[in-house]
Structure formats: structure tokens, C-alpha cells
Design an enzyme around this catalytic site. Structure first.
Site, short mmCIF file in Angstrom:
data_model
loop_
_atom_site.label_atom_id
_atom_site.label_comp_id
_atom_site.label_asym_id
_atom_site.label_seq_id
_atom_site.Cartn_x
_atom_site.Cartn_y
_atom_site.Cartn_z
N PHE A 56 -55.06 -4.32 17.04
CA PHE A 56 -54.67 -5.23 15.86
C PHE A 56 -53.31 -4.97 15.50
CE2 PHE A 56 -59.16 -4.35 16.12
CZ PHE A 56 -59.76 -5.65 16.34
N GLY B 5 -58.21 6.70 12.86
CA GLY B 5 -58.48 5.32 13.37
C GLY B 5 -57.82 5.13 14.86
N ASP C 195 -61.00 9.74 15.46
CA ASP C 195 -62.06 8.44 15.58
C ASP C 195 -63.54 8.97 16.01
OD1 ASP C 195 -63.38 5.87 15.53
OD2 ASP C 195 -61.39 4.93 15.73
N GLY D 155 -66.86 2.54 15.94
CA GLY D 155 -66.41 1.23 15.27
C GLY D 155 -66.44 1.16 13.73
N HIS E 270 -61.60 -0.25 6.43
CA HIS E 270 -60.84 -0.71 5.73
C HIS E 270 -61.31 -1.10 4.41
CE1 HIS E 270 -58.69 -1.22 9.44
NE2 HIS E 270 -57.36 -1.73 8.59
#
Length: 209
Positions: A15, A41, A66, A70, A139
Site C-alpha cells: 500500500f 509492519g 511482523d 495481518g 493502524h
């Protein structure tokens, strides 16, 4: 940034907008000579290519942390969910295989080290001063807060703390990164040195968080 790595970053799953990725590369190139770069992340490795390219030039290394299950916004039923990343054996997200393939294809396996685990658990074991920390994990308020509290203390004096997806206007995105970014500024330990889209770069100027 070498053209082949730029191409690899732009085609990787993720992203990070190209202009923010280029700014991330330049930031890591500036602060990488101070010490290791830590990314919180990883997802599929898109931003790790930008960081790894800079680390290679700066004589540094990237450690990317990470759990690869997810963050909440990519779980089933959420806007950014990718069914291709679900491991059918366990019915859970698993971005680790795609990350490994992405970094291998980019030729950055010697420059990018993956640590698989929850950010706060790894941070509690961490002792190495860092030249740069890039926070781009979950987030919502809780994960961003845990990432900040766990990793900001490891940023060395003069090093960088960068946040992604900082949106002052709630209409543009979630407010977790923005609120924690504001907390970092208000702590007096960090001063803002650059803004590139939703990327905010702070430099460590004092103690405390």
C-alpha cells in the site's frame, strides 16, 4: 534508487504510494549510516525493498518485524482483505511466503532480515540502538501505541522515527497513527523534519517518549 529495485518495489504487493516510497528510501539513506533500520509492519515486503535498497547503499541493514497474520484492516470482511494471502490449512492470513519471495526476487536477502513475531514481544527483547524506526503495522490506537512505546526508546540520538498513514483529517483515514505521531511530537523527544504525503519523519532530539 537503483532502477531495478525501484521497479521491484513498485510492482510488489502493498500500500506504499511510489512518491512516499521514494521519500522512505531517501530517509533511510540519510539515517541508515547511524545504525540498523527497523521496520514495524512487513506485510508483503513492498516498503522493505525501499528500505533495503537504502540500507545497501548506506552500509546498514534492515530488520523488519511482523507476525504476518495481518493487521485488522486486512482481515476477512475489511476493505483491504486479500483472499490470496489466507493459508487454507489454518484459515489465517499469512503474508510471510509472499514477503520471502518478494525480497528474494529483489536480491535483498542479505540486506533485509525478517523477524516473525508480535512487535511488542520483540521490542521487549531488543537492545541494539537504531538509526531509524519506521512504524507501519496495525493502524488502530492500540497497536500503534504498542509499536511506539516498544520501539521509540531504541532510536538513537539524531536517529529517525517515521510513521506511515498519518492523516490529520479523519475523512482521509484512521486516526491511530496520527494520534501517536502527535504524542511523539508533544513528548519533546522528537522533532519533525519531513512530511511526504502520509509519511511523517521525526528526528530524536531528546530523552523520553
Amino acid at each position: 534508487m537503483p532502477s531495478e529495485l525501484l521497479h521491484a518495489a513498485e510492482r510488489a504487493k502493498g500500500f506504499m504510494p511510489p512518491e512516499e516510497g521514494s521519500a522512505l528510501f531517501e530517509t533511510a539513506l540519510r539515517y541508515g549510516p547511524l545504525g540498523p533500520i527497523c521496520e514495524i509492519g512487513t506485510y508483503c515486503g513492498k516498503s522493505a525493498i525501499y528500505l533495503g535498497a537504502a540500507a545497501r547503499q548506506a552500509g546498514s541493514v534492515v530488520v523488519t518485524v511482523d507476525h504476518h497474520r495481518g493487521s485488522e484492516e486486512i482481515q476477512p470482511g475489511w476493505a483491504h482483505h486479500d483472499p490470496a494471502l489466507v493459508d487454507p490449512r489454518f484459515g489465517k492470513m499469512d503474508s510471510l511466503p509472499v514477503f520471502r519471495a518478494t525480497i528474494a526476487a529483489a536480491g535483498l536477502e542479505e540486506d533485509v532480515i525478517a523477524v516473525v513475531g508480535r512487535s511488542e514481544r520483540v521490542a521487549a527483547l531488543w537492545n541494539t540502538p537504531l538509526g531509524m524506526v519506521f512504524i507501519d503495522g496495525g493502524h488502530s490506537d492500540e497497536p500503534v501505541t504498542l509499536d511506539y512505546e516498544g520501539w521509540a526508546p531504541h532510536v538513537m540520538e539524531g536517529g529517525a522515527l517515521a510513521f506511515h498513514d498519518v492523516h490529520p483529517d479523519p475523512a482521509d483515514g484512521g486516526q491511530g497513527p496520527y494520534r501517536v505521531y502527535r504524542r511523539a511530537l508533544e513528548s519533546g523527544a522528537f522533532a519533525e523534519v519531513a512530511v511526504h504525503g502520509s509519511l511523517r519523519v521525526l528526528e530524536r532530539v531528546g530523552q523520553g517518549i
